[in-house]
Design an enzyme around this catalytic site. Structure first.
Site, PDB file in Angstrom:
ATOM      1  N   ARG A 104     118.563  22.142  88.701  1.00 33.37           N
ATOM      2  CA  ARG A 104     118.650  21.299  89.904  1.00 33.37           C
ATOM      3  C   ARG A 104     118.629  19.812  89.551  1.00 33.37           C
ATOM      4  O   ARG A 104     119.339  19.014  90.169  1.00 33.37           O
ATOM      5  CB  ARG A 104     117.506  21.648  90.861  1.00 33.37           C
ATOM      6  CG  ARG A 104     117.668  23.014  91.528  1.00 33.37           C
ATOM      7  CD  ARG A 104     116.585  23.278  92.548  1.00 33.37           C
ATOM      8  NE  ARG A 104     115.285  23.488  91.920  1.00 33.37           N
ATOM      9  CZ  ARG A 104     114.849  24.678  91.495  1.00 33.37           C
ATOM     10  NH1 ARG A 104     115.618  25.740  91.620  1.00 33.37           N
ATOM     11  NH2 ARG A 104     113.649  24.793  90.954  1.00 33.37           N
TER      12      ARG A 104
ATOM     13  N   ASP B 206     113.858  26.517  83.654  1.00 31.92           N
ATOM     14  CA  ASP B 206     115.322  26.442  83.711  1.00 31.92           C
ATOM     15  C   ASP B 206     115.847  26.110  85.108  1.00 31.92           C
ATOM     16  O   ASP B 206     116.819  25.366  85.250  1.00 31.92           O
ATOM     17  CB  ASP B 206     115.954  27.731  83.175  1.00 31.92           C
ATOM     18  CG  ASP B 206     115.444  28.980  83.884  1.00 31.92           C
ATOM     19  OD1 ASP B 206     114.649  28.857  84.835  1.00 31.92           O
ATOM     20  OD2 ASP B 206     115.827  30.089  83.469  1.00 31.92           O
ATOM     21  N   GLY B 207     115.200  26.650  86.139  1.00 28.84           N
ATOM     22  CA  GLY B 207     115.651  26.355  87.500  1.00 28.84           C
ATOM     23  C   GLY B 207     115.474  24.890  87.861  1.00 28.84           C
ATOM     24  O   GLY B 207     116.359  24.273  88.476  1.00 28.84           O
TER      25      GLY B 207
ATOM     26  N   ASP C  75     114.714  38.513  82.864  1.00 34.12           N
ATOM     27  CA  ASP C  75     113.411  38.919  83.417  1.00 34.12           C
ATOM     28  C   ASP C  75     113.256  40.430  83.436  1.00 34.12           C
ATOM     29  O   ASP C  75     112.245  40.988  82.991  1.00 34.12           O
ATOM     30  CB  ASP C  75     113.249  38.382  84.847  1.00 34.12           C
ATOM     31  CG  ASP C  75     113.069  36.883  84.885  1.00 34.12           C
ATOM     32  OD1 ASP C  75     112.701  36.306  83.843  1.00 34.12           O
ATOM     33  OD2 ASP C  75     113.290  36.291  85.958  1.00 34.12           O
TER      34      ASP C  75
ATOM     35  N   ASP D   5     119.212  34.665  84.237  1.00 34.76           N
ATOM     36  CA  ASP D   5     117.766  34.545  84.438  1.00 34.76           C
ATOM     37  C   ASP D   5     117.181  35.858  84.933  1.00 34.76           C
ATOM     38  O   ASP D   5     116.171  36.346  84.421  1.00 34.76           O
ATOM     39  CB  ASP D   5     117.495  33.415  85.427  1.00 34.76           C
ATOM     40  CG  ASP D   5     116.009  33.120  85.570  1.00 34.76           C
ATOM     41  OD1 ASP D   5     115.355  32.894  84.546  1.00 34.76           O
ATOM     42  OD2 ASP D   5     115.510  33.126  86.702  1.00 34.76           O
TER      43      ASP D   5
END
Length: 262
Positions: free
Chosen positions: A89, A84-85, A106, A102
């Protein structure tokens, strides 16, 4: 007010450290009135985040009676954490909501697995409870200390604050290795309850006759888990010092203001 009657967000901004702080009422109004073309809730990385939540819920559903489905859903949810990160970006869709979603996913996912392990290994329940508390406390205080010092992200840690945290958050390979190894250890402990068949290493190493494959995976990943929780301790300590430093700075400023009034 603007022509359409909504509040002008630029008039509700104030400086705090290095970031602009939006008035809470304005933020709620903006989120309510957001258009489909730029709806943060529907950003692709956030959709991946919702998928992670669903998969985590499925893993919990299967946890007590279907280890294969549970492990599959849990592992996919964790692997999507590394996706996802990068997607955010690549698409220019980074968001504070996504970052918090996120982190919360976690923490909750790991904690639910640790709760199950506490019932599976009652003699080690206190250890698992400590790990849950440390994980939540460390990340909450780190996130809060980042906000009060004006940081745009909890991952923006300078080497002057902590070289360990700087290397942990700024090297994507290290971050992935530590997080994946930590989760792998807990998943291995979970599977040790279900897998009792030795993998046959006793032919080559007599002292490994009864070793199962989850036990084999748990041995090296245990060291990663220890390292990850040492980092959590460092993070908790550094965040505590930052918050105390902010308190001291604010108290000193208040005394200066009071002295000028007198």
């Amino acid at each position: 007010m603007t022509k359409n009657g909504s509040a002008n967000p630029s008039r509700k901004m104030r400086r705090r450290g290095s970031i602009d702080v939006v008035d809470a009422k304005v933020a709620v109004d903006l989120a309510t009135a957001q258009t489909y073309s730029e709806n943060v809730f529907l950003f692709v990385p956030n959709l991946i985040g919702y998928t992670r939540v669903i998969l985590a819920g499925l893993s919990l559903h299967f946890m007590s009676y279907h280890p294969k489905y549970c492990t599959l859903a849990y592992v996919i949810s964790c692997l999507l954490d590394a996706v996802d990160g990068q997607v955010a970006r690549a698409l220019g869709q980074t968001s504070k909501f996504g970052a918090v979603l996120d982190m919360v996913t976690d923490r909750c996912t790991t904690s639910c697995l640790l709760c199950y392990l506490s019932s599976t290994y009652p003699n080690f329940a206190l250890v698992f409870q400590f790990l849950i508390a440390l994980d939540f406390a460390s990340h909450y205080m780190h996130m809060y200390s980042s906000l009060v010092t004006g940081s745009r992200s909890h991952k923006l840690v300078t080497s002057e604050v902590s070289r360990i945290l700087w290397y942990y958050y700024n090297d994507s390979r290290t971050l992935f290795f530590m997080c994946a190894g930590n989760e792998l250890f807990f998943v291995s402990l979970y599977l040790m309850k279900w897998v009792q068949t030795p993998i046959g290493l006793g032919v080559y190493f007599p002292w490994l006759t009864d070793l199962t494959w989850p036990e084999l995976v748990a041995i090296p990943s245990a060291f990663v888990c220890v390292g990850k929780n040492i980092i959590n301790l460092v993070q908790l300590w550094k965040a505590s010092k930052i918050l105390v430093g902010v308190d001291l700075a604010e108290r000193a400023h208040a005394r200066e203001v009071q002295a000028k009034k007198e």
